[in-house]
Design a protein around this motif. Structure first.
Motif, PDB file in Angstrom:
ATOM      1  N   ALA A 111      67.049   6.276 -21.712  1.00 42.22           N
ATOM      2  CA  ALA A 111      66.392   7.174 -20.414  1.00 42.22           C
ATOM      3  C   ALA A 111      66.277   8.066 -20.645  1.00 42.22           C
ATOM      4  CB  ALA A 111      67.339   6.734 -19.925  1.00 42.22           C
ATOM      5  N   THR A 112      67.155   9.611 -21.083  1.00 45.87           N
ATOM      6  CA  THR A 112      66.843  11.104 -21.148  1.00 45.87           C
ATOM      7  C   THR A 112      65.794  10.772 -21.525  1.00 45.87           C
ATOM      8  OG1 THR A 112      69.397  11.058 -20.899  1.00 45.87           O
ATOM      9  CG2 THR A 112      67.819  13.171 -21.474  1.00 45.87           C
ATOM     10  N   LYS A 113      65.694  11.144 -22.591  1.00 41.97           N
ATOM     11  CA  LYS A 113      63.931  11.057 -23.170  1.00 41.97           C
ATOM     12  C   LYS A 113      62.757  10.958 -22.910  1.00 41.97           C
ATOM     13  CE  LYS A 113      62.233  11.645 -27.871  1.00 41.97           C
ATOM     14  NZ  LYS A 113      61.595  10.848 -29.384  1.00 41.97           N
ATOM     15  N   ARG A 114      62.923   9.204 -22.487  1.00 42.46           N
ATOM     16  CA  ARG A 114      61.887   8.575 -21.404  1.00 42.46           C
ATOM     17  C   ARG A 114      61.862   9.998 -19.970  1.00 42.46           C
ATOM     18  NH1 ARG A 114      59.218   3.311 -21.965  1.00 42.46           N
ATOM     19  NH2 ARG A 114      57.817   4.667 -23.236  1.00 42.46           N
ATOM     20  N   LEU A 115      62.737  10.123 -19.805  1.00 43.27           N
ATOM     21  CA  LEU A 115      62.417  11.251 -18.628  1.00 43.27           C
ATOM     22  C   LEU A 115      61.661  12.783 -18.750  1.00 43.27           C
ATOM     23  CD1 LEU A 115      65.722  10.358 -16.502  1.00 43.27           C
ATOM     24  CD2 LEU A 115      63.453   9.802 -15.198  1.00 43.27           C
ATOM     25  N   TYR A 116      62.046  12.948 -19.476  1.00 44.41           N
ATOM     26  CA  TYR A 116      61.511  13.975 -20.778  1.00 44.41           C
ATOM     27  C   TYR A 116      59.871  13.719 -20.906  1.00 44.41           C
ATOM     28  CZ  TYR A 116      65.199  18.010 -21.396  1.00 44.41           C
ATOM     29  OH  TYR A 116      65.984  18.324 -21.474  1.00 44.41           O
ATOM     30  N   GLU A 117      59.539  12.680 -20.726  1.00 46.63           N
ATOM     31  CA  GLU A 117      58.293  12.292 -21.300  1.00 46.63           C
ATOM     32  C   GLU A 117      56.897  12.457 -20.172  1.00 46.63           C
ATOM     33  OE1 GLU A 117      58.205   8.899 -23.348  1.00 46.63           O
ATOM     34  OE2 GLU A 117      59.004   9.651 -25.385  1.00 46.63           O
ATOM     35  N   ILE A 118      58.281  11.942 -19.717  1.00 46.85           N
ATOM     36  CA  ILE A 118      57.027  11.485 -18.068  1.00 46.85           C
ATOM     37  C   ILE A 118      57.032  12.764 -16.828  1.00 46.85           C
ATOM     38  CG2 ILE A 118      59.240  10.874 -16.581  1.00 46.85           C
ATOM     39  CD1 ILE A 118      56.711   7.662 -16.354  1.00 46.85           C
ATOM     40  N   GLY A 119      57.750  13.926 -17.391  1.00 41.25           N
ATOM     41  CA  GLY A 119      57.400  15.136 -17.188  1.00 41.25           C
ATOM     42  C   GLY A 119      59.289  15.580 -16.368  1.00 41.25           C
ATOM     43  N   ASN A 160      61.618  17.190 -17.553  1.00 38.12           N
ATOM     44  CA  ASN A 160      61.677  18.336 -18.295  1.00 38.12           C
ATOM     45  C   ASN A 160      62.454  19.367 -17.712  1.00 38.12           C
ATOM     46  OD1 ASN A 160      59.594  18.995 -17.502  1.00 38.12           O
ATOM     47  ND2 ASN A 160      59.040  20.734 -18.749  1.00 38.12           N
ATOM     48  N   THR A 161      62.930  20.204 -18.231  1.00 41.24           N
ATOM     49  CA  THR A 161      64.414  21.349 -17.583  1.00 41.24           C
ATOM     50  C   THR A 161      63.545  21.831 -16.834  1.00 41.24           C
ATOM     51  OG1 THR A 161      65.526  20.772 -19.836  1.00 41.24           O
ATOM     52  CG2 THR A 161      66.376  22.995 -17.813  1.00 41.24           C
TER      53      THR A 161
END
Lengths: 672, 76
Positions: free
Chosen positions: B26-34, B36-37
Motif C-alpha cells: 500500500a505504501t508503494k502504491r501511495l508513493y506511485e500515485i503521488g 511521495n515524501t
C-alpha cells in the motif's frame, strides 16, 4: 528486415489507447477512467513507405507491478525489443507521470514523449516549455491532443527518427550518498556479466529490492559471483530500506523537471469538475444521483429504443419476412425450407434483430457515461456501501461494465490487485444484467408492463445489484475470508464525451450484437428448429418432437416457478449458449405452433404467461447461468475448470430459487 | 512540527506528506500515485466515505482506512 516496433507506455488514463487509435486507425475501446485497457493490443501503420507495428499497453504508475493488467505492461517493458517507446504523459498531471518517465530513462529506453491532453492543462492555466523539457530529459517531447488527432503526425515523425537514432545510455538520476555508495559496488559486480539489462539499472533494482527484476537477473545468469553477490547484499541489508530513498530520488528528479519547465497559476483554478463534484459525490446525494442516472438511462433506452424506434425495426423484420416467404413460394421451394426460413430465421433470428435500436440506445448511453468521467465517481460513492458487503468501490466499475456485457466486466477485474476481491467480483458480475438480456425483458415488458417499461427495467437491474452484493457478503463470510483491499482511485476531470469515441464504442457493441445474431444465435436457432421438426414422424413444433421431449424433461424443474411448459423451459436452455437465443427460440416455437402469418411474439407471450409468471421468468433470466462466452472468460481468467463450473451451477441455483420465491409469494398474495 | 493523520484534516486544509504507516504494498502504491515524501496535499472532501485529496490539482480518492495511515505535516 524486421518490422520496427513502437510501444505505448504511460500512466492509467493518460490517453494511450486514444493515441493508439489515432496512429493506427484502430477502433479500440476508450473511456475516461483509469484501467480501461487491461490487455496488450497490437496494430500497425505505414509512414513514408515503411510499416511499423504498434503495441498499446495497460497503464502503469511504475515498473513495480501489482495487478494482472500492470504485470502485462511491466513484462513487456522488461523483456520486449520495442525499438522505441512512446511515453504518453497526462500534461495536467505532469509530476506523477514523469515518475514513470524517470524510470524508463533510468532503464535506458529509447523514448519519445507525447505530452498529451495539453488542452486540458491549459484550461488550468499551466504553461509548458516543451523545448526545455526535451533538453532536460534528453528525449524528444511532442505536445498532443490525441482525442482530436493533434500532434499525432509529429509524434510518429519523432518516433521514426528516434528508431534510427537510438538513445545512448545515460542515467539521469543522482541517488542519495548512501545509495550511490552501494550502487557503485553493485555496478562493479554486474558489469560485463552479459545481463539482459544495463548494469547501472540492474544494480539499482537489486538495491531497491525489486523482486520482479531480481528474479529475471538470477534466471539470466549462472555466474556464481553475481548470484552470491545479490544474496549477500540482501542478507546484509535486510533491515535497510533503500527503496523509499530511491523512490524519493526519482520524484526529486521529476519534481525538478516540472519546476523548470512548467508554469502553474499561483492559485489552483477552480474547474468545472470541482463544481460538478460538489453535487455528484455529495455525502447524501451521491447514491441517489447514481440511481437517478441509471433510471434515466433505462427510461431513455425504452422511450427512444423501443417506443420511438422499436416499431420501425419490427416492421422492417416483418416486411422482410413477408418478402422472403413470397419469394420462396414463388420459387416453389420445398416446405421444409419455407418453414426453416420463416419460423427459424425470420421469427427466431429476426426476433433478436428487432431489438437493435433498443440496445443501440443503451450502449450509446453507457458509453456517454464511460467517457464522461462519472465511472470513477460511481466507484467513489459506492465504496462505503460496498465495504459493508466485503467489497471495495473499484469492483463497482466492473459491475457497471457488466450492464453492457459480462465478458469485458470479468476482464476488467484484472485491475484489482487483491486476489480475493477479484474472485468475488468475478463471481457476482453475472448478476449485473447485460445487453443481451435486454431483448428478453423487452418482450415481457411489452406484453405485461408496457406502461412502466423503464421502471421495471430499472428495478430488474437494481435487483441484480442487490443479489450480487448479498452473494458477495456470503462469499466473504465463507470461502473468501480476509481483508478487503484498500481503495485508491484517481478521479479524472469530467470531459464532454467526444462524438467519435462514443460512436465508436456504440458501434463496437452494436456490430457485435448483429454479428452474434448472424452467427451464434443463428446456429442455436437452427439447432432448435431441427430438434423442433424432427423426427419426421412427429408433428412439428409439438411435444413429440425431439425438442418437445427435451423440454418435457425440463418441465418439472421449472413448475414451481410457474413457467412449466416445455417451450418456456427449452428457451431457457437455449439461452445458455447466448442469452438472445431465449427470445429467438420462443419466437420460433410460438410462430411454428400457431402456423399462422404474422403471429407477434408479444401476443403469444401474453397467451402463455401471466404477469406473475412473466415476472418470475424475467427474474430467472436475470440471475440464472450466464452465457457460454462469460463462462469461458471465467475459465480463462482463473485458469481453472472448477470456478467456471461452480459459477454456472450456483447462478442457476440462485436464479431458480428466487424465481420460485417470486412465483410462490406472488401466488400467496393472490397475484396471477 | 506535528504530524497528523490525513483523516484529521478538514476540507480545504493543506499538508505535506511526512510518513506513510501502511503495509509495504500500500505504501508503494501511495508513493506511485503521488504521495511521495514532502508532496503537497490539499484535502478536498473528508466526510463520509473515502477521503478526496488534490495533489497538484489532480484528485485522488483514498479509502478511509488507508487515509488514516498517511501522516502529514499540517500547513498552518
Amino acid at each position: 528486415m524486421k518490422t520496427k516496433r513502437i510501444a505505448l507506455v504511460g500512466n492509467p488514463n493518460s490517453g494511450k489507447t486514444t493515441l493508439f487509435n489515432a496512429i493506427t486507425g484502430a477502433n479500440q475501446h476508450v473511456g475516461n477512467w483509469p484501467g480501461v485497457t487491461v490487455e496488450k493490443k497490437e496494430g500497425s501503420f505505414t509512414y513514408r513507405g515503411a510499416t511499423y507495428d504498434v503495441v498499446d499497453l495497460p497503464g502503469i504508475y511504475s515498473l513495480g507491478a501489482f495487478s494482472e493488467d500492470e504485470i502485462v505492461a511491466m513484462d513487456y517493458i522488461l523483456t520486449d525489443d520495442a525499438d522505441v517507446i512512446i511515453d504518453v504523459i497526462d500534461a495536467s498531471n505532469i509530476e506523477r507521470n514523469l515518475y514513470l518517465t524517470t524510470q524508463l530513462l533510468e532503464m535506458g529506453k529509447n523514448l519519445v514523449i507525447a505530452l498529451n491532453m495539453v488542452d486540458e492543462a491549459e484550461k488550468r492555466e499551466m504553461k509548458f516549455d516543451v523545448a526545455a523539457m526535451s533538453r532536460a530529459l534528453g528525449v524528444p517531447v511532442v505536445p498532443t491532443v490525441a482525442s482530436r488527432d493533434n500532434g499525432t503526425e509529429a509524434v510518429i515523425k519523432e518516433a521514426v527518427k528516434a528508431i534510427e537514432r537510438k538513445r545512448v545510455y545515460q542515467n539521469p538520476l543522482t541517488y542519495s550518498d548512501n545509495v550511490s555508495h552501494h550502487h557503485e559496488h553493485m555496478v562493479e559486480l554486474l558489469e560485463g556479466k552479459d545481463l539482459p539489462y544495463p548494469p547501472a539499472w540492474a544494480a539499482i533494482k537489486v538495491i531497491e529490492g525489486d523482486s520482479h527484476v531480481i528474479s529475471r537477473i538470477e534466471a539470466s545468469t549462472d555466474d556464481a559471483t553475481v548470484l552470491n553477490g545479490i544474496t549477500e547484499f540482501h542478507k546484509f541489508h535486510s533491515s535497510d530500506n533503500f527503496e523509499l530513498e530511491i523512490v524519493d530520488s526519482r520524484y526529486a528528479f521529476a519534481h525538478r523537471i516540472a519546476e523548470q519547465t512548467v508554469k502553474r497559476p499561483p492559485v489552483e483554478v477552480v474547474t468545472l469538475t470541482d463544481k460538478i463534484d460538489k453535487i455528484l459525490i455529495n455525502k447524501y446525494l451521491g447514491i441517489p444521483i447514481f440511481a437517478l442516472i441509471m433510471l434515466a438511462v433505462f427510461q431513455l433506452t425504452f422511450a427512444i429504443g423501443q417506443d420511438l424506434l422499436g416499431g420501425y425495426a419490427a416492421a422492417l423484420v416483418e416486411g422482410l419476412g413477408v418478402l422472403i416467404e413470397r419469394f420462396l413460394i414463388w420459387a416453389h421451394s420445398p416446405e421444409w425450407l419455407v418453414s426453416f426460413m420463416i419460423d427459424g430465421v425470420v421469427n427466431g433470428v429476426g426476433a433478436v434483430v428487432e431489438f437493435v435500436p433498443l440496445i443501440t440506445v443503451m450502449y450509446l448511453l453507457l458509453s456517454l457515461l464511460e467517457d464522461s468521467g462519472y465511472m470513477a465517481r460511481a466507484a467513489y460513492v459506492w465504496d462505503n456501501l460496498m465495504r459493508a458487503f466485503g467489497m471495495q468501490g473499484k469492483a463497482f466499475i466492473s459491475m457497471i461494465i457488466g450492464f453492457g456485457c459480462t465478458v469485458p466486466a470479468i476482464m476488467s477485474t484484472r485491475t484489482m490487485d487483491n486476489k480475493k476481491d477479484r474472485m468475488v467480483t468475478m463471481l457476482i458480475t453475472p448478476f449485473m444484467s447485460c445487453g443481451a438480456k435486454l431483448p428478453i425483458y423487452s418482450v415481457f415488458i411489452a406484453a405485461f408492463f408496457s406502461d412502466h417499461g423503464g421502471l421495471v427495467l430499472f428495478s430488474l437491474y437494481a435487483f441484480g445489484i442487490i443479489v450480487g452484493l448479498l452473494m458477495a457478503k456470503l462469499f466473504n463470510k465463507t470461502i473468501f475470508k480476509g481483508e478487503t483491499s484498500y481503495f485508491i482511485m484517481e478521479l479524472p476531470p469530467y470531459r464532454i464525451p467526444s462524438t467519435k469515441s462514443v460512436m465508436r464504442s456504440m458501434w463496437l457493441n452494436v456490430s457485435d450484437f448483429i454479428k452474434r445474431a448472424g452467427t451464434i444465435i443463428f446456429m442455436v436457432v437452427t439447432i432448435m428448429w431441427l430438434l423442433a421438426v424432427l423426427p419426421g414422424s412427429a408433428e412439428p413444433y409439438s411435444q413429440s418432437s425431439y425438442l418437445g421431449r427435451l423440454g418435457t424433461l425440463l418441465v418439472p424443474i421449472f413448475r414451481h416457478a410457474g413457467f412449466g411448459t416445455w417451450q418456456e423451459s427449452v428457451a431457457l436452455f437455449a439461452g445458455i449458449p447466448a442469452k438472445e437465443a431465449v427470445v429467438g427460440t420462443l419466437g420460433m416455437l410460438y410462430a411454428g405452433q400457431y402456423m399462422e402469418e404474422g403471429v407477434v411474439l408479444v401476443n403469444a407471450v401474453q397467451q402463455h404467461f401471466t404477469s406473475l409468471t412473466a415476472l418470475a421468468y424475467m427474474v430467472m433470466v436475470l440471475l440464472y447461468t450466464p452465457c457460454a462466452a462469460t463462462i469461458s472468460a471465467v475459465a480463462r481468467e482463473t485458469k481453472s475448470v472448477r470456478w467456471p463450473v461452480a459459477m454456472a451451477l450456483y447462478t442457476f441455483a440462485i436464479g431458480w430459487f428466487v424465481a420460485v420465491l417470486v412465483f410462490q409469494i406472488g401466488s400467496l398474495f393472490g397475484f396471477a | 512540527m506535528m504530524s497528523v493523520s490525513l483523516t484529521n484534516l478538514r476540507a480545504g486544509e493543506k499538508g505535506k506528506v511526512h510518513a506513510i504507516a501502511a503495509g509495504k504494498y500500500a505504501t508503494k502504491r501511495l508513493y506511485e500515485i503521488g504521495f511521495n515524501t514532502s508532496a503537497h496535499v490539499t484535502v478536498i472532501k473528508n466526510d463520509a466515505g473515502p477521503v478526496i485529496v488534490s495533489i497538484n490539482g489532480n484528485k485522488v480518492a483514498l479509502g478511509r482506512g488507508l487515509a488514516h495511515k498517511v501522516m502529514l505535516a499540517k500547513d498552518q
